[in-house]
Design a protein around this motif. Structure first.
Motif, mmCIF file in Angstrom:
data_model
loop_
_atom_site.group_PDB
_atom_site.id
_atom_site.type_symbol
_atom_site.label_atom_id
_atom_site.label_comp_id
_atom_site.label_asym_id
_atom_site.label_seq_id
_atom_site.Cartn_x
_atom_site.Cartn_y
_atom_site.Cartn_z
ATOM 1 N N PHE A 1 0.701 -1.216 0.052
ATOM 2 C CA PHE A 1 0.175 0.024 -0.126
ATOM 3 C C PHE A 1 0.961 1.293 0.033
ATOM 4 C CE2 PHE A 1 -3.849 -2.329 2.478
ATOM 5 C CZ PHE A 1 -4.053 -2.586 1.089
ATOM 6 N N LEU A 2 2.018 1.331 0.701
ATOM 7 C CA LEU A 2 2.660 2.404 0.995
ATOM 8 C C LEU A 2 3.701 2.868 -0.433
ATOM 9 C CD1 LEU A 2 4.158 1.848 4.438
ATOM 10 C CD2 LEU A 2 2.453 3.282 3.774
ATOM 11 N N LEU A 3 4.165 1.500 -0.992
ATOM 12 C CA LEU A 3 4.788 1.714 -2.336
ATOM 13 C C LEU A 3 3.943 2.077 -3.449
ATOM 14 C CD1 LEU A 3 7.188 -1.734 -2.304
ATOM 15 C CD2 LEU A 3 7.657 0.820 -1.750
ATOM 16 N N VAL A 4 2.784 1.555 -3.629
ATOM 17 C CA VAL A 4 1.559 2.073 -4.361
ATOM 18 C C VAL A 4 1.223 3.582 -4.081
ATOM 19 C CG1 VAL A 4 -0.855 1.817 -5.182
ATOM 20 C CG2 VAL A 4 0.810 -0.197 -4.862
ATOM 21 N N SER A 5 1.390 3.986 -2.985
ATOM 22 C CA SER A 5 1.197 5.401 -2.637
ATOM 23 C C SER A 5 2.118 6.114 -3.200
ATOM 24 C CB SER A 5 0.774 5.665 -1.296
ATOM 25 O OG SER A 5 -0.208 4.748 -0.678
ATOM 26 N N LEU A 6 3.446 5.890 -3.145
ATOM 27 C CA LEU A 6 4.530 6.528 -3.616
ATOM 28 C C LEU A 6 4.572 6.565 -4.925
ATOM 29 C CD1 LEU A 6 7.457 5.371 -1.144
ATOM 30 C CD2 LEU A 6 6.101 7.727 -1.058
#
Length: 305
Positions: free
Chosen positions: A124-129
């Protein structure tokens, strides 16, 4: 201006506290819980956003003609758009995590999310970036192309620099902001509504039988709702002020600092609510605040009478 500096300073200290404490735990234990992963991401992005905002606002306020024509204005836009988008997405995943971990639903999707949330949060965090990077490029490419065209005199001479940026903001950036923020905003609202629905169902069950486990569940619901609702209120204020600024003709110098206060209100105040809503962070903060008192008490006891 003084109140703005004070507000941002408090926000920088609160977000820095979250990053330092969780970062230290990450170094010592080599792992973080899903909630702590999101919290340290939110704290780091807000910490950088507040510092960047302070530098930009003072530069823009005291040197407006020079700053508007310099490349630094473009560079600031890149970093600010990226950090702002990432911050909003990180906070959205925090609401999703609260909903998944605390809400009591029997649907198969919720059971699957409860079991896989530890593996999903890093993604989720990587997709957000990645999404934030794409959104930032959409802002930068169009802004840079039109800005260069304006400097080369390809537009009508009757268009001033201020009028050019106002038209650019209304006809391109404002619709783009609405589109790119509608997705995380919708996810955030749905997570909050689901958590409220779960709390109402749980309260109804409490009327038919009281158990200690149910009381603990109710407390967990309440803590999560305080964090989510408070963030929703702060974001709504910032979003409403952004719409007002775009729809109206803009703010004069008198209203510049109040506008900045509302824009950065969420990033400065909400971390304190997150700290007080997390037992680990709250305990560390209380210990830090009590250190001077403990030091002077120990010094008084050890000093000769």
């Amino acid at each position: 201006m003084v109140f703005y500096v004070l507000l941002c300073s408090l926000g920088i200290m609160a977000n820095g506290f979250i990053v330092v404490l969780l970062g230290k735990e990450w170094v010592l234990c080599h792992r973080l819980s899903p909630c702590d992963m999101i919290l340290i991401s939110v704290g780091a992005s807000r910490f950088c956003l507040l510092w960047l905002g302070m530098i930009h606002n003072f530069y823009f306020f005291f040197l407006p003609p020079t700053y508007s024509k310099e490349p630094s204005c473009q560079y600031f836009g890149i970093y600010w758009d990226f950090l702002n988008s990432a911050t909003f997405w990180f906070a959205t995943w925090l609401s999703v995590l609260f909903c998944v971990k605390i809400a009591n639903f029997t649907h198969s999707i919720f059971f699957w999310l409860k079991w896989t949330v530890k593996e999903l949060v890093p993604w989720f965090l990587l997709v957000s970036l990645l999404i934030s990077f794409i959104v930032t490029m959409l802002y930068f490419v169009e802004n840079n192309a039109l800005y260069q065209a304006f400097l080369q005199g390809k537009f009508s001479e009757n268009i001033t620099l201020y009028g050019f940026f106002r038209n650019l903001e209304i006809h391109y950036f404002f619709p783009l902001k609405l589109i790119t923020l509608s997705i995380p905003c919708s996810i955030f609202v749905v997570s909050t509504v689901l958590l409220i629905t779960s709390l109402r169902r749980h309260s109804w069950r409490m009327q038919h039988g009281t158990h200690s486990t149910q009381e603990l569940s109710t407390q967990a619901h309440t803590r999560a709702l305080k964090c989510l609702v408070s963030f929703l209120i702060f974001y709504a204020l910032s979003f409403l002020f952004m719409i007002t600024d775009v729809v109206l003709s803009g703010f004069e110098d008198t209203w510049f600092w109040p506008w900045q206060i509302v824009i950065y209100l969420c990033s400065s105040i909400h971390p304190f609510i997150l700290i007080l809503g997390n037992s680990h962070l709250e305990g560390a903060l209380m210990k830090l605040l009590l250190q001077p008192k403990t030091f002077w008490n120990d010094k008084r006891v050890s000093s000769p009478t």
